[in-house]
Enzyme design. Structure first.
Site, PDB file in Angstrom:
ATOM      1  N   GLU A   1       1.795   1.720  -3.548  1.00 20.66           N
ATOM      2  CA  GLU A   1       0.504   2.219  -4.439  1.00 20.66           C
ATOM      3  C   GLU A   1      -0.016   3.591  -3.858  1.00 20.66           C
ATOM      4  O   GLU A   1      -0.476   4.443  -4.713  1.00 20.66           O
ATOM      5  CB  GLU A   1      -0.796   1.200  -3.631  1.00 20.66           C
ATOM      6  CG  GLU A   1      -0.463  -0.062  -4.223  1.00 20.66           C
ATOM      7  CD  GLU A   1      -1.560  -1.088  -3.622  1.00 20.66           C
ATOM      8  OE1 GLU A   1      -1.369  -1.546  -2.537  1.00 20.66           O
ATOM      9  OE2 GLU A   1      -2.508  -1.564  -4.562  1.00 20.66           O
TER      10      GLU A   1
ATOM     11  N   GLY B   1       0.774  -1.336   0.052  1.00 19.67           N
ATOM     12  CA  GLY B   1       0.100   0.010  -0.064  1.00 19.67           C
ATOM     13  C   GLY B   1       0.782   1.120  -0.007  1.00 19.67           C
ATOM     14  O   GLY B   1       0.202   2.391  -0.460  1.00 19.67           O
TER      15      GLY B   1
HETATM   16  N1  COA Z   1       1.363  -4.141   8.724  1.00 18.92           N
HETATM   17  C1  COA Z   1       1.491  -4.173   9.916  1.00 18.92           C
HETATM   18  N2  COA Z   1       2.575  -4.109  10.842  1.00 18.92           N
HETATM   19  C2  COA Z   1       3.535  -3.711  10.092  1.00 18.92           C
HETATM   20  C3  COA Z   1       3.644  -3.651   8.667  1.00 18.92           C
HETATM   21  C4  COA Z   1       2.648  -3.761   7.941  1.00 18.92           C
HETATM   22  N3  COA Z   1       2.392  -3.665   6.588  1.00 18.92           N
HETATM   23  N4  COA Z   1       5.195  -3.416   8.270  1.00 18.92           N
HETATM   24  C5  COA Z   1       5.741  -3.334   9.629  1.00 18.92           C
HETATM   25  N5  COA Z   1       5.023  -3.792  10.699  1.00 18.92           N
HETATM   26  C6  COA Z   1       5.429  -3.559  11.954  1.00 18.92           C
HETATM   27  C7  COA Z   1       5.860  -4.911  12.523  1.00 18.92           C
HETATM   28  O1  COA Z   1       5.136  -6.142  12.748  1.00 18.92           O
HETATM   29  C8  COA Z   1       6.899  -4.443  13.487  1.00 18.92           C
HETATM   30  O2  COA Z   1       5.930  -4.351  14.701  1.00 18.92           O
HETATM   31  P1  COA Z   1       6.367  -4.979  16.101  1.00 18.92           P
HETATM   32  O3  COA Z   1       7.575  -3.971  16.506  1.00 18.92           O
HETATM   33  O4  COA Z   1       5.123  -4.424  16.976  1.00 18.92           O
HETATM   34  O5  COA Z   1       6.534  -6.347  15.993  1.00 18.92           O
HETATM   35  C9  COA Z   1       7.374  -3.041  13.126  1.00 18.92           C
HETATM   36  O6  COA Z   1       6.434  -2.529  12.159  1.00 18.92           O
HETATM   37  C10 COA Z   1       8.573  -3.085  12.554  1.00 18.92           C
HETATM   38  O7  COA Z   1       8.597  -3.985  11.598  1.00 18.92           O
HETATM   39  P2  COA Z   1       9.918  -4.998  11.315  1.00 18.92           P
HETATM   40  O8  COA Z   1       9.187  -5.990  10.596  1.00 18.92           O
HETATM   41  O9  COA Z   1      10.324  -5.492  12.802  1.00 18.92           O
HETATM   42  O10 COA Z   1      10.988  -4.269  10.663  1.00 18.92           O
HETATM   43  P3  COA Z   1      12.156  -4.787   9.762  1.00 18.92           P
HETATM   44  O11 COA Z   1      13.301  -3.726   9.633  1.00 18.92           O
HETATM   45  O12 COA Z   1      12.566  -5.982  10.363  1.00 18.92           O
HETATM   46  O13 COA Z   1      11.454  -5.080   8.408  1.00 18.92           O
HETATM   47  C11 COA Z   1      10.004  -4.905   6.383  1.00 18.92           C
HETATM   48  C12 COA Z   1      10.983  -4.102   7.499  1.00 18.92           C
HETATM   49  C13 COA Z   1       9.349  -3.489   5.805  1.00 18.92           C
HETATM   50  C14 COA Z   1      10.888  -5.511   5.491  1.00 18.92           C
HETATM   51  C15 COA Z   1       9.044  -5.435   7.108  1.00 18.92           C
HETATM   52  O14 COA Z   1       8.352  -4.968   8.336  1.00 18.92           O
HETATM   53  C16 COA Z   1       7.796  -6.016   6.285  1.00 18.92           C
HETATM   54  O15 COA Z   1       8.029  -7.102   5.428  1.00 18.92           O
HETATM   55  N6  COA Z   1       6.768  -5.418   6.340  1.00 18.92           N
HETATM   56  C17 COA Z   1       5.439  -5.784   5.741  1.00 18.92           C
HETATM   57  C18 COA Z   1       5.541  -5.602   4.217  1.00 18.92           C
HETATM   58  C19 COA Z   1       4.321  -5.877   3.647  1.00 18.92           C
HETATM   59  O16 COA Z   1       4.315  -7.216   3.127  1.00 18.92           O
HETATM   60  N7  COA Z   1       3.535  -4.930   2.941  1.00 18.92           N
HETATM   61  C20 COA Z   1       2.299  -5.206   2.140  1.00 18.92           C
HETATM   62  C21 COA Z   1       1.309  -5.381   2.925  1.00 18.92           C
HETATM   63  S1  COA Z   1      -0.363  -5.448   1.999  1.00 18.92           S
END
Ligand code: COA
Length: 260
Positions: free
Chosen positions: A115, A112
């Site tokens: 997007e 998103g």
């Molecule tokens: N929705 C909800 N929570 C999210 C999120 C999302 N799209 N992206 C990140 N977060 C949250 C994590 O759950 C984490 O929360 P917590 O600390 O309470 O556990 C916090 O944000 C930090 O993210 P984290 O994953 O620990 O950071 P990272 O540096 O290890 O990784 C990303 C960063 C962006 C690679 C990883 O967060 C990720 O893959 N996010 C989802 C991306 C995604 O699939 N987006 C499409 C959704 S339709």
């Protein structure tokens, strides 16, 4: 200006800066952010003091890391479609804004987030920005216009590659593909975005609005594709792989897909 709980807003020299303010969740788009983006874009349309808007994310790590996956739990086909439709309404409103909107992409722009950036008229990225549509990892497709706008911006072949592989690309690659207008040093991101906006707002506002309207007329046929995306997003949330993909993310493990 209205007061928002998930957005920070300020108007300087007629430019509205909108900062999505959920840094602990990498600025993921939950329902409140979507609702407040809708409201703030209405302010952009209606407030004569505002000539254009810049959207960015709080902190140095993330623009927006996607829709809030925690809110996907329990979705069924109808609520999945409703979620996608709501995102479409708000992002279409950004895209159709008669006043220019620039995304200042300061880190992750995934799902998103990518997007949202694509719904803005221009995208300026910092060197550390990362782009991708990783929805297939979650058993989903993009639901906020991504399957249509990515094709419009970078062409079918590369769009299909990014959508099907879930690959993340860096800012230099995004610029090469035409996904972003410019890549700048992180410390200069806001100044350069403001300078670009000032250049646009120095032009005749009525003519700028007509440029936006006229360019988007070119993509009118794509509207069927947007409707298809909403339908298919609703179908995805009925699958076991969607439950597995989203649970695996929230439980911080690798997903095991069954194809069902
Ligand atoms: N929705 C909800 N929570 C999210 C999120 C999302 N799209 N992206 C990140 N977060 C949250 C994590 O759950 C984490 O929360 P917590 O600390 O309470 O556990 C916090 O944000 C930090 O993210 P984290 O994953 O620990 O950071 P990272 O540096 O290890 O990784 C990303 C960063 C962006 C690679 C990883 O967060 C990720 O893959 N996010 C989802 C991306 C995604 O699939 N987006 C499409 C959704 S339709």
């Amino acid at each position: 200006m209205n007061q928002y709980t998930t957005l920070l807003t300020e108007i300087t020299d007629g430019i509205l800066l909108i900062t999505i303010n959920r840094e602990d969740k990498l600025n993921a788009l939950n329902k409140t952010v979507i609702k407040e983006l809708d409201e703030v874009i209405t302010e952009l349309y209606n407030n004569p003091e505002i000539k254009g808007a810049i959207i960015t994310g709080k902190g140095s790590k993330s623009f927006v890391a996607g829709a809030d996956i925690a809110e996907f739990k329990g979705l069924d086909e109808a609520s999945g479609k409703a979620l996608a439709k709501r995102g479409h309404e708000v992002f279409n409103k950004i895209e159709k804004s008669p006043k220019p909107v620039i995304a200042a992409v300061n880190g992750f722009a995934l799902g998103g987030g990518c997007e949202l950036a694509m719904a803005c008229h221009l995208r300026i990225a910092s060197e550390n920005a990362k782009f991708g549509q990783p929805e297939v990892k979650l058993g989903l497709i993009p639901g906020y216009g991504g399957t249509q706008r990515l094709v419009q911006l970078i062409g079918k072949g590369k769009a299909l590659e990014l959508l099907m592989t879930a690959d993340t690309i860096d800012a230099a690659c995004a610029e090469k593909l035409g996904l972003v207008n410019d890549v700048v040093q992180t410390v200069e991101l806001m100044d350069i975005s403001r300078a670009m906006m000032a250049k646009i707002t120095a032009q005749a506002p009525f003519a700028v609005a007509r440029v936006i309207e006229s360019v988007y007329a070119h993509f009118k046929d794509g509207m069927d594709g947007f409707d298809t995306e909403i339908e298919l997003f609703g179908k995805c949330v009925t699958t076991n792989d969607f439950v597995e993909g989203t649970s695996a993310f929230l439980e911080k493990r690798k997903a095991k897909f069954s194809g069902k």
